[in-house]
Design a protein around this motif. Structure first.
Motif, mmCIF file in Angstrom:
data_model
loop_
_atom_site.group_PDB
_atom_site.id
_atom_site.type_symbol
_atom_site.label_atom_id
_atom_site.label_comp_id
_atom_site.label_asym_id
_atom_site.label_seq_id
_atom_site.Cartn_x
_atom_site.Cartn_y
_atom_site.Cartn_z
ATOM 1 N N GLY A 17 58.751 9.902 25.161
ATOM 2 C CA GLY A 17 57.756 10.974 25.257
ATOM 3 C C GLY A 17 57.387 11.487 23.879
ATOM 4 O O GLY A 17 56.213 11.640 23.550
ATOM 5 N N LYS A 18 58.388 11.722 23.056
ATOM 6 C CA LYS A 18 58.118 12.257 21.713
ATOM 7 C C LYS A 18 57.279 11.271 20.895
ATOM 8 O O LYS A 18 56.290 11.651 20.265
ATOM 9 C CB LYS A 18 59.430 12.538 20.971
ATOM 10 N N ILE A 19 57.670 9.998 20.896
ATOM 11 C CA ILE A 19 56.953 9.020 20.060
ATOM 12 C C ILE A 19 55.562 8.763 20.644
ATOM 13 O O ILE A 19 54.581 8.618 19.906
ATOM 14 C CB ILE A 19 57.762 7.707 19.922
ATOM 15 N N CYS A 20 55.456 8.758 21.963
ATOM 16 C CA CYS A 20 54.153 8.545 22.597
ATOM 17 C C CYS A 20 53.203 9.667 22.184
ATOM 18 O O CYS A 20 52.062 9.421 21.778
ATOM 19 C CB CYS A 20 54.332 8.500 24.103
ATOM 20 N N ASP A 21 53.693 10.893 22.249
ATOM 21 C CA ASP A 21 52.880 12.047 21.846
ATOM 22 C C ASP A 21 52.509 11.939 20.358
ATOM 23 O O ASP A 21 51.389 12.246 19.958
ATOM 24 C CB ASP A 21 53.670 13.329 22.117
ATOM 25 N N LEU A 22 53.447 11.458 19.563
ATOM 26 C CA LEU A 22 53.221 11.358 18.115
ATOM 27 C C LEU A 22 52.075 10.394 17.772
ATOM 28 O O LEU A 22 51.221 10.702 16.948
ATOM 29 C CB LEU A 22 54.517 10.873 17.439
ATOM 30 N N VAL A 23 52.074 9.216 18.423
ATOM 31 C CA VAL A 23 51.090 8.197 18.048
ATOM 32 C C VAL A 23 49.841 8.212 18.927
ATOM 33 O O VAL A 23 48.862 7.540 18.616
ATOM 34 C CB VAL A 23 51.708 6.770 18.020
ATOM 35 N N ALA A 24 49.856 9.000 20.022
ATOM 36 C CA ALA A 24 48.773 8.945 21.021
ATOM 37 C C ALA A 24 47.392 9.215 20.433
ATOM 38 O O ALA A 24 46.397 8.626 20.868
ATOM 39 C CB ALA A 24 49.049 9.936 22.145
ATOM 40 N N SER A 25 47.323 10.088 19.418
ATOM 41 C CA SER A 25 46.004 10.463 18.894
ATOM 42 C C SER A 25 45.291 9.277 18.253
ATOM 43 O O SER A 25 44.093 9.328 18.004
ATOM 44 C CB SER A 25 46.145 11.609 17.890
ATOM 45 N N GLU A 26 46.030 8.189 17.982
ATOM 46 C CA GLU A 26 45.411 7.003 17.378
ATOM 47 C C GLU A 26 44.801 6.086 18.441
ATOM 48 O O GLU A 26 44.285 5.016 18.112
ATOM 49 C CB GLU A 26 46.458 6.221 16.579
ATOM 50 N N PHE A 27 44.898 6.497 19.716
ATOM 51 C CA PHE A 27 44.403 5.655 20.803
ATOM 52 C C PHE A 27 43.352 6.399 21.626
ATOM 53 O O PHE A 27 43.295 7.628 21.599
ATOM 54 C CB PHE A 27 45.572 5.243 21.715
ATOM 55 N N ASP A 28 42.549 5.625 22.387
ATOM 56 C CA ASP A 28 41.537 6.251 23.251
ATOM 57 C C ASP A 28 42.094 6.558 24.632
ATOM 58 O O ASP A 28 41.674 7.519 25.268
ATOM 59 C CB ASP A 28 40.324 5.315 23.368
ATOM 60 N N CYS A 29 43.040 5.721 25.096
ATOM 61 C CA CYS A 29 43.632 5.938 26.421
ATOM 62 C C CYS A 29 45.145 5.784 26.320
ATOM 63 O O CYS A 29 45.628 4.955 25.545
ATOM 64 C CB CYS A 29 43.161 4.873 27.419
#
Ligand code: GDP
Ligand code: IMO
Ligand code: MG
Length: 428
Positions: A17-29
Motif C-alpha cells: 500500500g505504501k509503495i503503491c501510493d508512493l509511485v501511483a502519481s506516475e501512472f494514469d490508472c
C-alpha cells in the motif's frame, strides 16, 4: 513510467500500500486484479492513515483512475463502507471504476469460510474469514454472482436461486447452519446495487482504451507470492493468483502491455495464519519481540499479531523467478536499526541436501533448516534518510547484500510508513 505490476514477494504485508501510493502519481490508472477485502493496505500521508481493503491505493491522486478489476472478489458492504470512509475524509471516489465481471462475496460465503475452518480443526488455514475462499470456489464452480448480475434484478434473482439450491444444502445438511432465501438476500443486495451502479464499468475495455491512448497502468497486487494458489505454500495460501502473472486475466489486458515488475520485499519476514516459516522467531525471543513491536506487526484486516522472522534469501530468489521481478522496493529497513547484528537466511538444509530456493515439495519446505549469515547492524535512526548515501555504511551494505542474494536491483528503500520516508535509488 511504463505499465508495471507491483507484487508482494513474501507472505503479504510487505508495504504494498505504501509503495503503491508512493509511485501511483506516475501512472494514469491503478488496478487491483485479485483478492478481496482479505487485503489490508496501509497508506500514511501526513497525519492521515488509511487502511484500504478494496479500493486501489492510487485513490489519493486526482490524476489517477482507480480500477477494481474482474479478478477481484467484492463484498459490496465493505466496498461501500470504504467509499464512505474515504469521502468523509475528503478523498473523492468519483473516479473509481468497478468491473462488471468481478464476483460478489455473499453472506453465505462468510458463513462457509468460518464453517470450513472449524471443520479443519488443528489443520485450519487461519483465513481472514472474509468469505474469500468460498467466493472463488463458487466462481470456479460456475455458480458465482457477478457485479453485472447485481445490476439487473431479474438476472440477480435467477442466478441467486441457482446458487442457493446448492449452497443451502451445504449450509443445512453438512453444517447445520441457517439457510437463505432469494428475497432475504435481495433486500440488502439490491440496495447495494443502486449505490454501486455509478462505479460499474466494462473495465477490460476501458483499460485497453487507455493503453491505446498511450496511458500507463499500475497493477496493485494484494497478498503475495507465497500465498499464491499455485506458487505459494499450498494449502496455506489464499484462493487467487497473487503473483504478477495474475494481473493479466485479473484485469483483461494483453501480456505485452506490462514491462516492469516491482517486487515489494520487507527487510525481514512476517506471516499471518498457519503454514511453514523456516526463519520464524518465537514471540518470546527478544528478536521476535523487537520485530513485532518496532515493526508494529499486527494485521490491518484482522488485528492478528503477525508471526515474524529473519529475511529469507531463498524466498527472495523464488519470488524473483516466479514473478520475473525487474525491480525491488525494500521496505521497513528502519525496523532493523534496533539490532547489533542481523541474520539473513542464504540457503536451506533439507535432509542433507542444500537448497538456494523454495523446494516445491511441501514436506521438504516444512523441514527446511535455515543456513544464516550474520551481518553487522548500524544502531542508528535512519527514518530521516532521503538518499542512499545518507544511510550508514552498514545499512548500505545490508541493502547491497540482499540485492546480490536475490539477483534483482533494489530501486526503492523505505525507512518509515510515511510517503516521504523513502529513498529512490534507481526507480526512474
Ligand atoms: P501491505 O498489505 O503490503 O500493503 O502492507 P500493510 O499495510 O498491511 O503492512 C505494512 C505496515 O508497515 C503498515 O502499517 C505500513 O504503514 C508500515 N510501513 C510500510 N513501509 C514502512 C517502512 O518502511 N517502515 C516502517 N516503519 N513502516 C512501514
Ligand atoms: P495483504 O494484501 C497477509 C492470509 C491469511 C491466511 C491465508 C488465507 O494485506 O498483504 P484468506 O482469507 O485469503 O482465505 O486467507 O492468507 N492472507 C494474508 N496475509 N496479508 C494479506 O493481504 C493476506 N490476505 C490473506 O492470513 O493465512
Ligand atoms: Mg496488509
Amino acid at each position: 513510467m511504463p505499465s508495471t505490476v507491483l507484487v508482494g514477494t513474501q507472505w503479504g504485508d510487505e508495504g504494498k500500500g505504501k509503495i503503491c501510493d508512493l509511485v501511483a502519481s506516475e501512472f494514469d490508472c491503478v488496478v487491483r486484479y485479485q483478492g478481496g477485502n482479505n487485503a489490508g493496505h496501509s497508506i500514511k500521508v501526513g497525519d492521515k492513515k488509511f487502511g484500504l481493503h478494496l479500493v486501489p491505493s492510487g485513490i489519493m491522486y486526482e490524476t489517477v483512475t482507480p480500477v477494481i478489476g474482474n479478478g477481484v472478489v467484492i463484498d459490496p458492504k465493505v466496498l461501500l463502507e470504504e467509499i464512505d470512509l474515504l469521502e468523509s475524509n475528503g478523498v473523492s471516489t468519483k473516479r473509481l471504476r468497478l468491473s462488471t465481471n468481478a464476483h460478489l462475496i455473499m453472506p453465505y460465503h462468510i458463513d462457509l469460510d468460518g464453517a470450513f475452518e472449524s471443520q479443519m480443526g488443528k489443520n485450519l488455514i487461519g483465513t481472514t474469514k472474509r468469505g474469500i475462499g468460498p467466493c472463488y470456489q463458487d466462481k470456479m464452480a460456475r455458480i458465482g454472482l457477478r457485479v453485472q448480475d447485481l445490476m439487473d434484478e431479474a438476472i440477480f434473482r435467477e442466478r441467486l436461486a441457482i446458487a442457493l439450491d446448492r449452497t443451502n444444502c451445504l449450509l443445512d445438511k453438512v453444517f447445520g447452519l441457517p439457510t437463505y432465501t432469494v428475497d432475504q438476500i435481495c433486500e440488502t443486495y439490491l440496495a447495494y446495487a443502486e449505490r454501486l451502479r455509478p462505479y460499474v464499468c466494462e473495465t477490460g475495455a476501458f483499460l485497453n482504451e487507455q493503453l491505446e491512448e498511450g496511458k500507463n497502468i499500475l497493477f496493485e497486487g494484494a497478498q503475495a507470492t507465497l500465498l499464491d494458489i499455485d506458487h505459494g505454500t499450498y494449502p496455506f495460501v489464499t484462493s487467487s493468483n497473487c503473483t504478477a502473472g495474475g494481473a493479466i486475466p485479473g484485469s483483461g489486458v494483453g501480456m505485452k502491455s506490462v514491462t516492469r515488475i516491482l517486487g515489494i520485499m520487507k527487510a525481514y519476514l512476517t506471516r499471518v495464519g498457519s503454514g511453514p516459516f523456516p526463519t520464524e522467531l518465537a514471540f518470546e525471543t527478544p528478536e521476535g519481540e523487537t520485530l513485532t513491536q518496532v515493526g508494529g506487526e499486527y494485521g490491518v484486516t484482522t488485528g492478528r499479531r503477525r508471526r515474524v522472522g529473519w529475511f529469507d534469501g531463498c524466498i527472495g530468489r523464488y519470488a524473483a523467478r516466479v514473478n520475473g521481478l525487474t525491480h525491488i522496493a525494500l521496505t521497513k529497513l528502519d525496523v532493523l536499526s534496533e539490532f547489533d547484528t542481523i541474520k539473513v537466511c542464504v540457503a536451506y538444509d533439507v535432509d542433507g541436501k542444500r537448497y538456494t530456493t523454495v523446494p516445491e515439495y511441501a514436506d521438504r519446505f516444512d523441514r527446511a533448516v535455515p543456513v544464516y549469515e550474520e551481518l553487522p547492524g548500524w544502531k542508528e535512526d535512519i527514518s530521516g534518510c532521503r538518499s542512499f548515501d545518507e544511510l550508514p555504511a552498514n545499512a548500505q551494505a545490508y541493502v547491497r547484500y540482499i540485492e546480490k542474494l536475490v539477483g534483482v536491483p533494489i530501486s526503492i528503500v523505505a525507512v518509515g510508513p510515511d510517503r516521504t520516508q523513502t529513498i529512490m535509488c534507481g526507480w526512474e
